[in-house]
Enzyme design. Sequence first.
Site, PDB file in Angstrom:
ATOM      1  N   GLU A 218     -50.017  12.026 -36.259  1.00 23.23           N
ATOM      2  CA  GLU A 218     -51.333  12.137 -36.388  1.00 23.23           C
ATOM      3  C   GLU A 218     -52.175  13.626 -36.293  1.00 23.23           C
ATOM      4  OE1 GLU A 218     -54.788  11.041 -32.873  1.00 23.23           O
ATOM      5  OE2 GLU A 218     -52.942  10.247 -32.747  1.00 23.23           O
TER       6      GLU A 218
ATOM      7  N   ASP B 162     -48.979  13.098 -32.066  1.00 23.34           N
ATOM      8  CA  ASP B 162     -50.281  13.780 -32.344  1.00 23.34           C
ATOM      9  C   ASP B 162     -50.361  15.152 -32.135  1.00 23.34           C
ATOM     10  OD1 ASP B 162     -52.838  14.320 -32.484  1.00 23.34           O
ATOM     11  OD2 ASP B 162     -53.526  13.528 -30.543  1.00 23.34           O
TER      12      ASP B 162
ATOM     13  N   ARG C 197     -46.594   6.642 -27.920  1.00 23.64           N
ATOM     14  CA  ARG C 197     -46.727   8.174 -28.598  1.00 23.64           C
ATOM     15  C   ARG C 197     -46.152   9.334 -27.628  1.00 23.64           C
ATOM     16  NH1 ARG C 197     -52.685  11.480 -28.036  1.00 23.64           N
ATOM     17  NH2 ARG C 197     -51.559  12.083 -26.177  1.00 23.64           N
TER      18      ARG C 197
ATOM     19  N   HIS D  61     -52.833  17.019 -33.298  1.00 28.31           N
ATOM     20  CA  HIS D  61     -54.144  17.466 -32.564  1.00 28.31           C
ATOM     21  C   HIS D  61     -54.502  18.520 -33.352  1.00 28.31           C
ATOM     22  CE1 HIS D  61     -56.894  17.305 -29.065  1.00 28.31           C
ATOM     23  NE2 HIS D  61     -56.594  16.027 -29.459  1.00 28.31           N
TER      24      HIS D  61
ATOM     25  N   GLU E 149     -60.136  10.861 -35.469  1.00 26.27           N
ATOM     26  CA  GLU E 149     -60.789  10.681 -34.224  1.00 26.27           C
ATOM     27  C   GLU E 149     -62.092  11.521 -34.107  1.00 26.27           C
ATOM     28  OE1 GLU E 149     -58.626  13.065 -30.789  1.00 26.27           O
ATOM     29  OE2 GLU E 149     -57.293  11.316 -31.836  1.00 26.27           O
TER      30      GLU E 149
ATOM     31  N   ARG F 222     -58.877   6.762 -37.797  1.00 22.27           N
ATOM     32  CA  ARG F 222     -58.697   6.512 -36.353  1.00 22.27           C
ATOM     33  C   ARG F 222     -60.029   6.789 -35.679  1.00 22.27           C
ATOM     34  NH1 ARG F 222     -56.206   6.539 -32.657  1.00 22.27           N
ATOM     35  NH2 ARG F 222     -55.989   8.585 -31.785  1.00 22.27           N
TER      36      ARG F 222
ATOM     37  N   HIS G  71     -59.205   5.196 -32.065  1.00 16.49           N
ATOM     38  CA  HIS G  71     -59.015   6.327 -31.091  1.00 16.49           C
ATOM     39  C   HIS G  71     -59.528   5.551 -29.732  1.00 16.49           C
ATOM     40  CE1 HIS G  71     -59.288  10.257 -28.927  1.00 16.49           C
ATOM     41  NE2 HIS G  71     -60.507  10.212 -28.618  1.00 16.49           N
TER      42      HIS G  71
ATOM     43  N   GLU H 289     -55.246   2.326 -29.736  1.00 15.44           N
ATOM     44  CA  GLU H 289     -54.594   3.243 -28.683  1.00 15.44           C
ATOM     45  C   GLU H 289     -55.371   2.684 -27.590  1.00 15.44           C
ATOM     46  OE1 GLU H 289     -54.759   8.108 -27.710  1.00 15.44           O
ATOM     47  OE2 GLU H 289     -56.269   7.355 -29.252  1.00 15.44           O
TER      48      GLU H 289
ATOM     49  N   TYR I  44     -51.111  20.791 -24.976  1.00 13.21           N
ATOM     50  CA  TYR I  44     -52.006  19.331 -25.191  1.00 13.21           C
ATOM     51  C   TYR I  44     -51.145  18.267 -24.796  1.00 13.21           C
ATOM     52  CZ  TYR I  44     -53.748  15.282 -27.537  1.00 13.21           C
ATOM     53  OH  TYR I  44     -54.283  14.146 -27.516  1.00 13.21           O
TER      54      TYR I  44
ATOM     55  N   TRP J 240     -57.878  23.006 -30.653  1.00 14.07           N
ATOM     56  CA  TRP J 240     -57.516  22.277 -29.718  1.00 14.07           C
ATOM     57  C   TRP J 240     -57.434  21.024 -29.940  1.00 14.07           C
ATOM     58  CZ3 TRP J 240     -59.199  18.104 -26.673  1.00 14.07           C
ATOM     59  CH2 TRP J 240     -58.306  17.698 -25.487  1.00 14.07           C
TER      60      TRP J 240
END
Length: 397
Positions: free
Chosen positions: A231, A205, A147, A207, A257, A278, A307, A334, A159, A397
């Site tokens: 993702e 990701d 990733r 996010h 996730e 996820r 996740h 992951e 992040y 976030w």
Amino acid sequence: MRIVDAAVVVTSPGRNFVTLQLRTDAGLTGLGDATLNGRELAVAAYLSEHVVPLLIGTDAHAIEHTWQSLYRGAYWRRGPVTMAAIAAVDVALWDIKAQVAGLPLYQLLGGASRDRVATYGHASGRDLPELFDSIRARLAEGYPAVRVQTGVPGLQRVYAVAQPDADTVLPVVEDWDSAAYLRHLPGVFESVRNEFGPDLPLLHDVHHRLSPQQAARLGRDLEPYDLFWLEDVTPAEDQSALRLVRQHTTVPLAIGEVFNTVFDYQTLITERLIDFVRSPVTHFGGITAVKKLLDLAAVYGIRSGLHGPADISPVGMAAAVHLDLAVHNFGIQEFTGHPPAAAEVFRGGYTFRDGHLHPGEAPGLGVTLDLDAAAAYPYRRAYLPVNRLHDGSVHDW
């Protein structure tokens, strides 16, 4: 066989973990992970004050009945606190059942569908040289996929990109600019492909940070770099938002996730709007719930990508690896490992070798909890970061 005792253990060997320990009248002990990063004590209290009293004296073999009782019987359904608590009970009961059978848990889930479980690691850098070094480090550790997260010019704290410790109290505040990110990221992946070639599976990701329109643009812009997945491109509480993304890009999409039940996925799965689910065992109601999710996903050709960062305890990770080995529609797992001190508290379990995981052949989950070691690492209040735009307003976030 009846449950005669239960304990909720909160410990912080490098980071906070919440573990449920169930004991039966046959002398067997089962473990379940109830960690909810940044809200650990909420789940610990839910378990101790509301769930544990319901478990004493119940049939340890009645996993499905217990799951339905805890989900339907509380009236207030879903949500991360409730589902993490249910997950801990569910995994602990599966751990016990597999110990009674004298088999590793994956055998009770249908046996192994593969020899080992492929993983991806995390690489990040504030600039390209730092990012390249991080990717090389993951490859040296044996990860077959990586990733990639990157700093963005003009942003100080982003992040998943390591920064010096802030001088402020927690939670750490990160900053964000979607336009700058969208301009910068395609060039990063072009450089990564030029450096590491076309064969390395790359993931990224977002996010939850983009609007559906922005996510569609990003997916289209990244298509030349053949990502394994993109993702959490947009907040997916509105599942229909993924229709717009899917219409404009062929990049594989992974999401979920922060989802807690199969209902969060219903539109995404039945309309084939994503390619990977996820959700972790720990936040989704346990093995019982995730197995049902993956069975539904399989009908639509969707694979697993559970996740698995360090805030999933070794107990929760073990449960995921047993599932990964057993289900046919496994995609990738992951895995970032845990702080070294965690190995003092959580003993045994899965092995990580050449970028792959295996749950082992010990009966049950294969993980034991050292209560004395756990007591040496008391809980420490901690928060996840928050994210703000340049004008100070809170962003995802």
